[in-house]
Design a protein around this motif. Structure first.
Motif, mmCIF file in Angstrom:
data_model
loop_
_atom_site.group_PDB
_atom_site.id
_atom_site.type_symbol
_atom_site.label_atom_id
_atom_site.label_comp_id
_atom_site.label_asym_id
_atom_site.label_seq_id
_atom_site.Cartn_x
_atom_site.Cartn_y
_atom_site.Cartn_z
ATOM 1 N N ASN A 148 -24.749 -18.144 -6.226
ATOM 2 C CA ASN A 148 -26.099 -17.990 -5.691
ATOM 3 C C ASN A 148 -26.190 -16.609 -5.073
ATOM 4 O OD1 ASN A 148 -26.873 -20.788 -6.185
ATOM 5 N ND2 ASN A 148 -25.466 -21.292 -4.514
ATOM 6 N N THR A 149 -27.055 -15.761 -5.602
ATOM 7 C CA THR A 149 -27.122 -14.381 -5.127
ATOM 8 C C THR A 149 -27.976 -14.282 -3.868
ATOM 9 O OG1 THR A 149 -29.021 -13.903 -6.561
ATOM 10 C CG2 THR A 149 -26.821 -13.472 -7.451
ATOM 11 N N ASP A 150 -27.784 -13.180 -3.127
ATOM 12 C CA ASP A 150 -28.632 -12.891 -1.975
ATOM 13 C C ASP A 150 -29.833 -12.069 -2.438
ATOM 14 O OD1 ASP A 150 -27.575 -10.392 -2.458
ATOM 15 O OD2 ASP A 150 -26.614 -10.177 -0.498
ATOM 16 N N ASN A 151 -30.483 -11.378 -1.519
ATOM 17 C CA ASN A 151 -31.676 -10.610 -1.890
ATOM 18 C C ASN A 151 -31.365 -9.484 -2.869
ATOM 19 O OD1 ASN A 151 -32.807 -12.249 0.008
ATOM 20 N ND2 ASN A 151 -33.159 -10.661 1.544
ATOM 21 N N TYR A 152 -30.115 -9.045 -2.896
ATOM 22 C CA TYR A 152 -29.729 -7.879 -3.707
ATOM 23 C C TYR A 152 -28.665 -8.297 -4.722
ATOM 24 C CZ TYR A 152 -32.228 -5.476 0.003
ATOM 25 O OH TYR A 152 -33.189 -5.072 0.888
ATOM 26 N N GLY A 153 -29.073 -9.093 -5.683
ATOM 27 C CA GLY A 153 -28.139 -9.608 -6.669
ATOM 28 C C GLY A 153 -27.451 -8.536 -7.487
ATOM 29 N N ALA A 154 -28.112 -7.401 -7.690
ATOM 30 C CA ALA A 154 -27.525 -6.329 -8.493
ATOM 31 C C ALA A 154 -26.289 -5.729 -7.846
ATOM 32 C CB ALA A 154 -28.562 -5.226 -8.739
ATOM 33 N N TYR A 183 -22.488 -1.938 -9.975
ATOM 34 C CA TYR A 183 -21.644 -0.828 -9.528
ATOM 35 C C TYR A 183 -20.169 -1.232 -9.474
ATOM 36 C CZ TYR A 183 -25.871 1.520 -7.732
ATOM 37 O OH TYR A 183 -27.092 2.124 -7.593
ATOM 38 N N SER A 184 -19.307 -0.222 -9.528
ATOM 39 C CA SER A 184 -17.899 -0.422 -9.212
ATOM 40 C C SER A 184 -17.715 -0.353 -7.698
ATOM 41 C CB SER A 184 -17.037 0.655 -9.874
ATOM 42 O OG SER A 184 -17.324 1.931 -9.299
ATOM 43 N N ASN A 185 -16.556 -0.761 -7.249
ATOM 44 C CA ASN A 185 -16.177 -0.604 -5.850
ATOM 45 C C ASN A 185 -15.296 0.635 -5.758
ATOM 46 O OD1 ASN A 185 -15.206 -0.694 -3.268
ATOM 47 N ND2 ASN A 185 -14.563 -2.826 -3.335
ATOM 48 N N GLU A 186 -15.884 1.745 -5.307
ATOM 49 C CA GLU A 186 -15.154 3.014 -5.311
ATOM 50 C C GLU A 186 -14.004 3.030 -4.321
ATOM 51 O OE1 GLU A 186 -18.181 3.452 -2.075
ATOM 52 O OE2 GLU A 186 -18.080 2.531 -4.056
ATOM 53 N N PHE A 201 -17.116 -8.778 -5.726
ATOM 54 C CA PHE A 201 -17.390 -7.486 -5.121
ATOM 55 C C PHE A 201 -18.846 -7.411 -4.671
ATOM 56 C CE2 PHE A 201 -14.269 -6.908 -8.511
ATOM 57 C CZ PHE A 201 -13.215 -6.304 -7.843
ATOM 58 N N ASP A 202 -19.084 -6.711 -3.592
ATOM 59 C CA ASP A 202 -20.437 -6.349 -3.189
ATOM 60 C C ASP A 202 -20.465 -4.833 -3.023
ATOM 61 O OD1 ASP A 202 -23.190 -7.344 -1.963
ATOM 62 O OD2 ASP A 202 -22.442 -5.729 -0.698
ATOM 63 N N SER A 203 -21.246 -4.144 -3.854
ATOM 64 C CA SER A 203 -21.199 -2.685 -3.886
ATOM 65 C C SER A 203 -21.705 -2.055 -2.595
ATOM 66 C CB SER A 203 -22.009 -2.157 -5.071
ATOM 67 O OG SER A 203 -23.367 -2.530 -4.958
ATOM 68 N N TYR A 204 -22.546 -2.769 -1.847
ATOM 69 C CA TYR A 204 -23.031 -2.227 -0.579
ATOM 70 C C TYR A 204 -22.043 -2.472 0.556
ATOM 71 C CZ TYR A 204 -26.449 -0.704 2.881
ATOM 72 O OH TYR A 204 -27.101 -0.016 3.879
ATOM 73 N N GLY A 205 -21.164 -3.458 0.375
ATOM 74 C CA GLY A 205 -20.112 -3.706 1.352
ATOM 75 C C GLY A 205 -20.442 -4.709 2.426
ATOM 76 N N ASP A 206 -21.518 -5.522 2.223
ATOM 77 C CA ASP A 206 -21.878 -6.488 3.259
ATOM 78 C C ASP A 206 -21.866 -7.924 2.757
ATOM 79 O OD1 ASP A 206 -24.071 -6.358 1.613
ATOM 80 O OD2 ASP A 206 -25.545 -6.071 3.216
ATOM 81 N N GLY A 207 -21.158 -8.203 1.663
ATOM 82 C CA GLY A 207 -21.061 -9.560 1.158
ATOM 83 C C GLY A 207 -22.392 -10.095 0.678
ATOM 84 N N ILE A 208 -22.491 -11.403 0.546
ATOM 85 C CA ILE A 208 -23.725 -11.993 0.028
ATOM 86 C C ILE A 208 -24.327 -13.005 1.002
ATOM 87 C CG2 ILE A 208 -23.142 -11.583 -2.375
ATOM 88 C CD1 ILE A 208 -22.224 -14.441 -2.639
#
Length: 536
Positions: A182-188, A112-115, A230-237
C-alpha cells in the motif's frame, strides 16, 4: 548547480517486436572503446568498459557524468513494443560516491535508485504495458544531489526487459506467497527487490502510483531470500505523508511486514527446512531446548560457532546498509550509539560511506568501527573476533578514542561527556570496581550487555586465555569459560540487560548480521537465556 541528467536507452530493429530485445544490454560487446548498439553518447558523458566491477558476464559499462548541462548527457537507444503487451524492464546500477541518483526511464520517468547504497549493486525495474505498437525510449537518467563535484562514476549492467508477460501458471510447484504493498502519497518514491542467496533478483517493483494498493503472488523454491524496500526521499512510507505499508504472507501467516523506515528496510527469510519466517528460531535453537546453566551456554556456543568472517574492511559496507537511523530521526544517517539522542535532535549526523574515519580531532569529525568488546582484550586484530559484527558498532571516532579499552560501567565522576550524554570517568562508589569506566546512555546499555553475553558464548573455547592480555581485560574477565566476567561486571551487564529490553533496532540488526555472517545473537532472540545461564 543545475540538476544534471543523462538518458540511457536502447535501439534495435526487432523481427518480433513483442520481445522488446535489448541489444548489448549486458555490455559484453565493445568496438573502438565504445559499447556496440548504443547509438548516442553525448559530449557531457564518457563510457568505458569495466572488467572488474560487473554484475555478470565479463564486463559492465562505466559511465562518467562530467557536466552540469543535462542537454549534453544523453546515452540512448530505442526498443520496439507491441500494443497490449506487458514488459518488465530492469537494470543494475552501482554507485561509487553517492552524489548522483539514478532514475529508470521507460517511455517516461519511473523510480529512483538509492544513491546512498555505494559499493554494491542495486536493481531498478518497472512494469510497462504498451498502449500502442512502435518504439519507446528506455534507460536511465541520473540526477545530481548534494555533494556532486561535476564528475561521478556509475556502473551499469544487465539492462534488459523480461519477455512478454506469460499467461498465469495453473499452479505453483514450489511455495506460493502473497506480497501486498500500500503506497503513501508519493508512490513513485517506492521500489523494492527480492534476491536469493546468490544475490540474483527474483522479483522487483517500482513506478507506483500514490495511495494505491498492489498485490501479487510469488512462487519461490526452497532457499534463503532477502527483501529490501527503498524510499528515494528517505522517509519511508508511513506515516508523515500517507499510511503506506507492505507485507508478505505464507498460508495467511505473516512472514514480514513494515511501514515506518528511512531510506530502506530489509528482511531475510528462509523457505524449506527452516520454515517461512525471517528465521525459524525453534529450529535454529533446537539443540539448546530444555537446557539451563552452563550446559545451555555450551549448546548455544555450538550453534553460533564457526560463522563466516567477512573481514574488518567489509564492516563499512554493512554499516552503509544496516547501521542506519531508521528508528529515531528516521533520516537514514549512520546510527552512532555515542551521539544518538533518542528523544531530541542529534547534535550532528553522519552520511553513510562519505563520513567514515579518517582522522579526527574532535567530536563530529567522522564515524568509525567501535569494538564494544575491545580488541586488546582478545589480543589485537585477530579473526574472527576482530570483524565479528555482533559486537562492532558505528560510533563517533573521537568519542571512541576517549572510550579506548576501558570497561563499561557506571560513572561516578565524569572527565568527559559526549553530546548525547555518554560518559568517561571513575567508577561509581560501591560498584565493586574503582577504575576508569565508560558509560553509554540508557538507550543502548542493553545492546552492549547482550553483545557481551554473545562474546562470552561465541568465544567460549578461547576467552579463558584473554584475561591477561591487558590491565582492562584483567579487570573485566575472570579467566573462566563459564561465568567469564568478574562479579562486578556480570551484575552490571545483567542489570543493563533487564533495564533496557530488546528493541526493534536490535532485532533488525540481528537479522542483518545473520544474513551477513551466518550466525545470530541468542540473547536478542531469547532474552531469557541470560538468566537461564547466569541467574537473575
Amino acid at each position: 548547480m543545475k540538476r544534471t541528467t543523462f538518458l540511457l536507452g536502447v535501439l534495435t530493429a526487432l523481427a518480433t517486436p513483442a520481445q522488446a530485445t535489448v541489444v548489448n544490454g549486458g555490455f559484453e560487446q565493445w568496438a573502438q572503446g565504445q559499447p556496440t548498439a548504443w547509438s548516442l553518447i553525448d559530449s557531457g558523458i564518457s563510457v568505458s568498459q569495466s572488467n572488474t566491477i560487473k554484475l555478470s558476464g565479463s564486463s559492465a559499462a562505466a559511465i562518467s557524468v562530467n557536466t552540469a548541462d543535462q542537454a549534453n548527457t544523453d546515452f540512448r537507444q530505442l526498443v520496439g513494443v507491441t500494443a497490449g503487451q506487458t514488459y518488465t524492464f530492469s537494470t543494475a546500477v552501482y554507485h561509487t560516491e553517492g552524489n548522483v541518483r539514478a532514475r529508470l526511464y521507460v517511455n517516461g520517468y519511473q523510480g529512483y535508485s538509492n544513491e546512498q547504497l555505494t559499493g554494491q549493486w542495486q536493481t531498478l525495474s518497472h512494469s510497462y504495458t504498451a498502449p500502442s505498437s512502435g518504439n519507446i525510449e528506455v534507460g536511465l537518467r541520473f540526477y545530481d544531489v548534494a555533494g556532486f563535484d561535476g564528475s561521478e562514476l556509475v556502473y551499469v549492467d544487465e539492462f534488459k526487459p523480461a519477455s512478454t508477460t506469460e499467461p498465469p501458471a495453473t499452479g505453483c510447484s514450489n511455495t506460493s506467497l502473497s506480497f501486498a504493498l500500500n503506497t503513501d502519497n508519493y508512490g513513485a518514491e517506492t521500489s523494492w527487490q527480492l534476491t536469493n542467496a546468490q544475490n540474483q533478483q527474483q522479483y522487483a517493483g517500482s513506478g507506483y502510483a500514490g495511495n494505491t494498493s498492489y498485490s501479487e503472488q510469488w512462487c519461490l523454491a526452497d532457499g534463503e531470500y532477502s527483501f529490501t524496500i527503498f524510499d528515494s526521499y528517505g522517509d519511508g512510507i508511513c506515516c508523515s505523508y500517507g499510511n503506506g505499508s507492505y507485507s508478505l504472507t505464507l498460508n495467511n501467516q505473516p512472514v514480514f511486514s513494515g511501514s515506518s523506515f528511512g531510506a530502506q528496510q530489509s528482511h531475510s527469510f528462509t523457505l524449506g527446512s527452516a520454515g517461512g519466517g525471517d528465521v525459524d528460531l525453534g529450529s535454529y535453537y533446537a539443540d539448546a531446548a530444555g537446557l539451563t546453566g552452563y550446559n545451555l551456554k555450551t549448546a548455544l556456543h555450538n550453534i553460533i560457532n564457526n560463522h563466516t568472517a567477512r573481514g574488518y574492511s567489509a564492516i563499512w559496507g554493512f554499516y552503509n546498509v544496516y547501521e542506519l537511523d531508521n528508528y529515531y530521526e528516521n533520516d537514514g544517517s549512520i546510527l552512532d550509539i555515542y551521539s544518538e539522542k533518542p528523544s531530541a535532535t542529534d547534535s550532528y549526523v553522519y552520511a553513510a560511506g562519505s563520513d567514515q574515519c579518517g582522522s579526527y580531532n574532535s567530536e563530529a569529525d567522522c564515524y568509525n568501527r567501535e569494538h564494544s568488546f575491545p580488541r586488546s582484550w582478545f589480543g589485537g586484530a585477530i579473526e574472527p573476533m576482530n570483524s565479528d559484527i555482533h559486537h562492532i558498532f558505528a560510533t563517533d571516532g573521537f568519542v571512541n578514542s576517549k572510550r579506548g579499552s576501558y570497561p563499561f560501567g557506571k560513572v561516578g565522576s565524569a572527565s568527559f561527556t559526549s553530546t548525547n550524554g555518554s560518559k568517561l570517568g571513575s567508577a561509581i562508589a560501591g560498584s565493586g570496581y574503582s577504575g576508569t569506566v565508560f558509560e553509554p546512555i540508557d538507550e543502548f546499555k542493553g545492546d552492549i550487555a547482550r553483545a557481551y553475553f554473545y562474546m562470552a558464548t561465541r568465544y567460549q573455547s578461547q576467552l579463558a586465555n584473554w584475561q591477561n592480555n591487558s590491565t582492562e581485560a584483567n579487570a573485566a574477565l575472570n579467566g573462566t569459560t563459564t561465568q567469564v566476567f568478574e562479579n562486578w561486571l556480570l551484575q552490571l551487564l545483567k542489570q543493563w540487560h533487564q533495564q533496557d529490553p530488546v528493541s526493534q533496532k536490535e532485532r533488525d540488526r540481528n537479522d542483518a548480521a545473520y544474513q551477513y555472517q551466518g550466525n545470530r545473537n541468542p540473547f536478542i532472540d531469547h532474552p531469557q537465556f541470560v538468566s537461564a545461564i547466569w541467574g537473575n
